[in-house]
Design a protein around this motif. Sequence first.
Motif, mmCIF file in Angstrom:
data_model
loop_
_atom_site.group_PDB
_atom_site.id
_atom_site.type_symbol
_atom_site.label_atom_id
_atom_site.label_comp_id
_atom_site.label_asym_id
_atom_site.label_seq_id
_atom_site.Cartn_x
_atom_site.Cartn_y
_atom_site.Cartn_z
ATOM 1 N N ARG A 108 38.626 -5.300 0.932
ATOM 2 C CA ARG A 108 38.101 -4.441 -0.116
ATOM 3 C C ARG A 108 36.667 -4.762 -0.481
ATOM 4 O O ARG A 108 36.199 -5.886 -0.314
ATOM 5 C CB ARG A 108 38.991 -4.540 -1.354
ATOM 6 C CG ARG A 108 39.095 -5.937 -1.947
ATOM 7 C CD ARG A 108 40.155 -5.976 -3.013
ATOM 8 N NE ARG A 108 40.239 -7.279 -3.657
ATOM 9 C CZ ARG A 108 41.159 -7.594 -4.523
ATOM 10 N NH1 ARG A 108 42.060 -6.701 -4.864
ATOM 11 N NH2 ARG A 108 41.182 -8.786 -5.069
ATOM 12 N N GLY A 109 36.004 -3.772 -0.988
ATOM 13 C CA GLY A 109 34.699 -3.920 -1.605
ATOM 14 C C GLY A 109 34.879 -3.665 -3.088
ATOM 15 O O GLY A 109 35.918 -3.146 -3.506
ATOM 16 N N LEU A 110 33.897 -4.018 -3.885
ATOM 17 C CA LEU A 110 34.023 -3.723 -5.310
ATOM 18 C C LEU A 110 32.660 -3.557 -5.942
ATOM 19 O O LEU A 110 31.665 -4.109 -5.469
ATOM 20 C CB LEU A 110 34.831 -4.798 -6.038
ATOM 21 C CG LEU A 110 34.310 -6.232 -6.070
ATOM 22 C CD1 LEU A 110 33.531 -6.501 -7.334
ATOM 23 C CD2 LEU A 110 35.470 -7.182 -5.987
ATOM 24 N N ALA A 111 32.627 -2.754 -6.989
ATOM 25 C CA ALA A 111 31.429 -2.557 -7.797
ATOM 26 C C ALA A 111 31.880 -2.512 -9.243
ATOM 27 O O ALA A 111 32.858 -1.829 -9.572
ATOM 28 C CB ALA A 111 30.731 -1.260 -7.417
ATOM 29 N N GLY A 112 31.212 -3.282 -10.085
ATOM 30 C CA GLY A 112 31.630 -3.325 -11.479
ATOM 31 C C GLY A 112 30.497 -3.693 -12.403
ATOM 32 O O GLY A 112 29.370 -3.949 -11.982
ATOM 33 N N VAL A 113 30.836 -3.702 -13.674
ATOM 34 C CA VAL A 113 29.880 -4.104 -14.697
ATOM 35 C C VAL A 113 30.648 -4.888 -15.760
ATOM 36 O O VAL A 113 31.775 -4.552 -16.106
ATOM 37 C CB VAL A 113 29.138 -2.885 -15.304
ATOM 38 C CG1 VAL A 113 30.084 -1.937 -16.015
ATOM 39 C CG2 VAL A 113 28.002 -3.326 -16.200
ATOM 40 N N ASN A 114 30.029 -5.964 -16.240
ATOM 41 C CA ASN A 114 30.598 -6.814 -17.284
ATOM 42 C C ASN A 114 29.642 -6.799 -18.468
ATOM 43 O O ASN A 114 28.432 -6.952 -18.305
ATOM 44 C CB ASN A 114 30.767 -8.247 -16.762
ATOM 45 C CG ASN A 114 31.430 -9.147 -17.771
ATOM 46 O OD1 ASN A 114 32.627 -9.066 -17.993
ATOM 47 N ND2 ASN A 114 30.634 -10.018 -18.410
ATOM 48 N N TYR A 115 30.189 -6.613 -19.668
ATOM 49 C CA TYR A 115 29.387 -6.678 -20.876
ATOM 50 C C TYR A 115 29.861 -7.866 -21.695
ATOM 51 O O TYR A 115 31.017 -7.910 -22.117
ATOM 52 C CB TYR A 115 29.506 -5.392 -21.696
ATOM 53 C CG TYR A 115 28.777 -5.483 -23.013
ATOM 54 C CD1 TYR A 115 27.385 -5.423 -23.048
ATOM 55 C CD2 TYR A 115 29.465 -5.663 -24.199
ATOM 56 C CE1 TYR A 115 26.701 -5.537 -24.240
ATOM 57 C CE2 TYR A 115 28.796 -5.782 -25.403
ATOM 58 C CZ TYR A 115 27.411 -5.713 -25.411
ATOM 59 O OH TYR A 115 26.727 -5.838 -26.597
ATOM 60 N N SER A 116 28.985 -8.842 -21.918
ATOM 61 C CA SER A 116 29.320 -10.019 -22.723
ATOM 62 C C SER A 116 29.034 -9.716 -24.183
ATOM 63 O O SER A 116 27.915 -9.341 -24.539
ATOM 64 C CB SER A 116 28.493 -11.228 -22.281
ATOM 65 O OG SER A 116 28.836 -11.596 -20.978
#
Length: 157
Positions: A108-116
């Motif tokens: 798998r590949g993945l793309a994401g965003v995290n907000y701290s």
Amino acid sequence: MGKQTAVFLWLCLGLWAFAQSPKPFAGASLVFQWVEGTPLTSLMLQAGSYNLGSGFGARANVGIGLSPSFLELGADLLFPFGTGRLLPYGGFGGNWVGLGVLNFFGIRGLAGVNYSTASDTGLFAEAVPTLYLASDATGIYGTAFGIQIRFGVNYLF
């Protein structure tokens, strides 16, 4: 390799990433997944780090199927794009999904965003397209395409 051995190895990878990082995380996410049009919903537990050094991180996860019942194990390399509170990232990895007598082994590949947030909590969302090799008790019988959409929270230590 038995399922218990695989679970142990995935958890070791997550704990290794957890121990090696100045900012490890552990968390949970709700996962909506489709494999060749079949919907699967699960609760995912993960541990790892966005920063193991040299611009990459790692994560291991265990998923418990809510509808229908299944088990999922996975591990990913993560490549963050920046260091701010809003952290986009990409990556790739592998996983195994055990659904009754069916086994799906995925790349798998993945793309994401995290907000701290202001506290040590991170909210994240990601899309994870996966190519599966499907098998049952009689052997390998084909490939399947799947995609996961994840929404979750991580606690940063």
